[in-house]
Design a protein around this motif. Structure first.
Motif: not given
Length: 116
Positions: A23-31, A37-52
């Motif tokens: 539940e705590r993890e799901a709430n954190g992901i929801a936030k 601003d959090c989506r921006f950080v997530l997008a930056s991390f995904l870009e750095q991780a070269n997932i695509f």
């Protein structure tokens, strides 16, 4: 105290703890998914991780490092997609909005050495 799977009370307690952690993890992901601003950080991390992109490197150690980093990015993407199927569209919309508003520029002109 070690976990005892034959003890019904211990099993019940372990399930309760696991439920609360999930539940705590799901709430954190929801936030993260709901805050631009959090989506921006997530997008930056995904870009750095070269997932695509490929993680291949002829050096085995560097290849393993790249794969580990990519796996972390894929874990985050999976968690975000489980919470919000439209997360990638939201990230792209945020990026488009910020570029139009001039909030940031992806072209850093790293090769520009004019000093301006």
């Amino acid at each position: 105290m070690a976990y005892d799977s034959s003890n019904p009370e211990a099993v019940k307690d372990a399930k309760r703890k696991a439920y609360h952690l999930n539940e705590r993890e799901a709430n954190g992901i929801a936030k993260i998914c709901n805050d631009p601003d959090c989506r921006f950080v997530l997008a930056s991390f995904l870009e750095q991780a070269n997932i695509f992109h490929t993680a291949f490197n002829p050096n085995p150690s560097e290849h393993a490092f790249n794969e580990g980093y990519r796996n972390a990015g894929l874990w985050w993407l999976n968690k975000a997609l489980l919470h919000d199927k439209e997360i990638m569209a939201k990230i792209q919309a945020d990026k488009d909005f910020n570029q139009k508003a001039g909030n940031y520029d992806d072209d850093r002109n790293d090769s520009d050495t004019s000093g301006e």
